[in-house]
Design an enzyme around this catalytic site. Sequence first.
Site, PDB file in Angstrom:
ATOM      1  N   ASP A  96      47.232 -64.945 -42.604  1.00 56.09           N
ATOM      2  CA  ASP A  96      46.869 -66.218 -42.001  1.00 56.09           C
ATOM      3  C   ASP A  96      45.426 -66.258 -41.084  1.00 56.09           C
ATOM      4  O   ASP A  96      45.074 -65.275 -40.986  1.00 56.09           O
ATOM      5  CB  ASP A  96      47.943 -67.119 -41.146  1.00 56.09           C
ATOM      6  CG  ASP A  96      48.093 -68.537 -41.529  1.00 56.09           C
ATOM      7  OD1 ASP A  96      47.474 -69.019 -42.288  1.00 56.09           O
ATOM      8  OD2 ASP A  96      49.127 -69.055 -41.143  1.00 56.09           O
ATOM      9  N   THR A  97      44.968 -67.416 -41.011  1.00 53.93           N
ATOM     10  CA  THR A  97      43.547 -67.499 -40.913  1.00 53.93           C
ATOM     11  C   THR A  97      43.193 -68.406 -39.791  1.00 53.93           C
ATOM     12  O   THR A  97      43.897 -69.484 -39.815  1.00 53.93           O
ATOM     13  CB  THR A  97      42.612 -67.638 -42.173  1.00 53.93           C
ATOM     14  OG1 THR A  97      42.996 -66.577 -42.980  1.00 53.93           O
ATOM     15  CG2 THR A  97      41.076 -67.682 -41.752  1.00 53.93           C
ATOM     16  N   THR A  98      42.150 -68.280 -39.051  1.00 52.88           N
ATOM     17  CA  THR A  98      41.640 -69.605 -38.317  1.00 52.88           C
ATOM     18  C   THR A  98      40.334 -69.707 -38.474  1.00 52.88           C
ATOM     19  O   THR A  98      39.499 -68.480 -38.392  1.00 52.88           O
ATOM     20  CB  THR A  98      42.095 -69.302 -36.629  1.00 52.88           C
ATOM     21  OG1 THR A  98      41.970 -70.825 -36.070  1.00 52.88           O
ATOM     22  CG2 THR A  98      41.657 -68.455 -36.116  1.00 52.88           C
ATOM     23  N   SER A 108      40.741 -63.784 -39.210  1.00 50.86           N
ATOM     24  CA  SER A 108      41.787 -63.676 -39.852  1.00 50.86           C
ATOM     25  C   SER A 108      42.729 -62.337 -39.927  1.00 50.86           C
ATOM     26  O   SER A 108      42.210 -61.369 -39.376  1.00 50.86           O
ATOM     27  CB  SER A 108      41.499 -64.069 -41.217  1.00 50.86           C
ATOM     28  OG  SER A 108      42.825 -63.904 -41.992  1.00 50.86           O
TER      29      SER A 108
END
Length: 512
Positions: free
Chosen positions: A320-322, A339
């Site tokens: 997952d990533t931001t 990420s």
Amino acid sequence: MHNTRYAPNGMVSSVDHLASAAGVGALDRGGSAADAAIAANAVLAVVAPHMCGLGGDLFALVHDGTVTALNASGRAGSGADPARLRAEGHTRMPHLHDIRSTPVPGCVDGWFALHARHGRLPMAELLRPAIALARDGFPASPLLVPGARTAAGRPGGGDFAHVRQAGDRITRPGVARALQAVADGGRDGFYLGEFGQGLIELGAGEFTESDLAAPGADWVEPLRVRAFGHDVWSMPPNSQGYLLLMSLAVLDGLDLPGSPRHPAWAHLLAEAARAAGHDRLALLHEDAKDLLDPGEIARRRALVDPVRRNRLRAPSADGDTTYLCAVDGDGMGVSLIQSNASGFGGMLFEPRTGINLHNRGIGFSLRPGHPAEYGPGRRPPHTLAPALITRPGGGLRTVVGTMGGDAQPQILAQVITRLLRHGEEPGQALAAPRWRLGGGNGFDTWDAPDDAVLDLEEGTTWADGLTALGHPVRTLPYGGAFGHAHLIDVRPDGMLAGAADPRSLVGAAIGR
């Protein structure tokens, strides 16, 4: 419902209001957009371990009169041995619970590279809000809770043992120590300190101290295409940023409907994405060149049929990533993405600090001789693809990006097209329902590009029309499966207009 925020002197937009507030606090104290991005990212490393963290990688684009690109993606350790994985029966990199899918995390090196070139405030000051939250506690966000329950059952995941519902207090003392080590001792305080020693022990031969001693962030030449009267910029390989730029360049030569509500709009964008990405597994590696050749763009545009879904047979080849963005009062813009790859990464925790480790090594190939084959010192192909848009004269227009694994370029193409081609406000462009090319785990879209179902977010108007054009479709609930995108738009008069993705639930665009 969509919300666009406006501000005259600076703005930060991220997936969590605590992070955005820390970034704006840095701006209030005279910091640059780079300082704000570091402060916000440090908070996210504490409060959003399901999306990013000190154990992950980082990419950034910076506009400070010119556009520069920072690649802080880690390299595989000296012990990387593809033959051993193949001998164990693996045909692709292990997805979870295997340290071999964890390159050296690049996040902290990225902070220091960004700070050295563009920072104004001391690093210790930028990290102070994150250290306080890790030490004293923060409320669990609604998006953290489901993954926290799983993480709590893993060795080293004890920080999350008491998380039951949103708002429960979490403390992360090991992360507080690691951040304090960064503040006190620089990058070596992290890579050669408690975290680094724990990583070497956990790796059991995968990493050496030499692997951790060498700074792993590089300033590289960004990629650019002209689309919708603007220049759109992204990262070069090993990032998949070229897929976004290729898609936009293809779209720029197509006859798009006047409204994004028309099924043909979604069809043309999806087909442009498929034309750009169908052979990504064969093409994307850290040394790839000339991926945006004008002749190649024209060839791929010709693959798009306006009245039916095309068959795209990729060349045979054995989250997952931001995202966060910041703009300061002097006009500097930072587009930063950070990420773990999967949620909580590979579900491995460095045992001393409890920092969860990314699994970006899943991008490596295990095919002998493949240009992206897993091996010592190599960077894996990356889904991370931040974007930055400039006006024809070179001035900053937009910083924008999203989480979403393989779908990142697809999500960004929709947001950017709405913004530039249709003149939508930032909040409107971000809130609108999306499509994506479906993949089993978010990282396997291009395994069989002709079989990818077109996932439609609840609320779209496209389903019947897309089915008639030959697309297999399915409808999924509105939410994070379609990314968390954020953007800040700089208007011609200098006013900032920004928004955080409503799918993030606790995200915020905060201005000053």
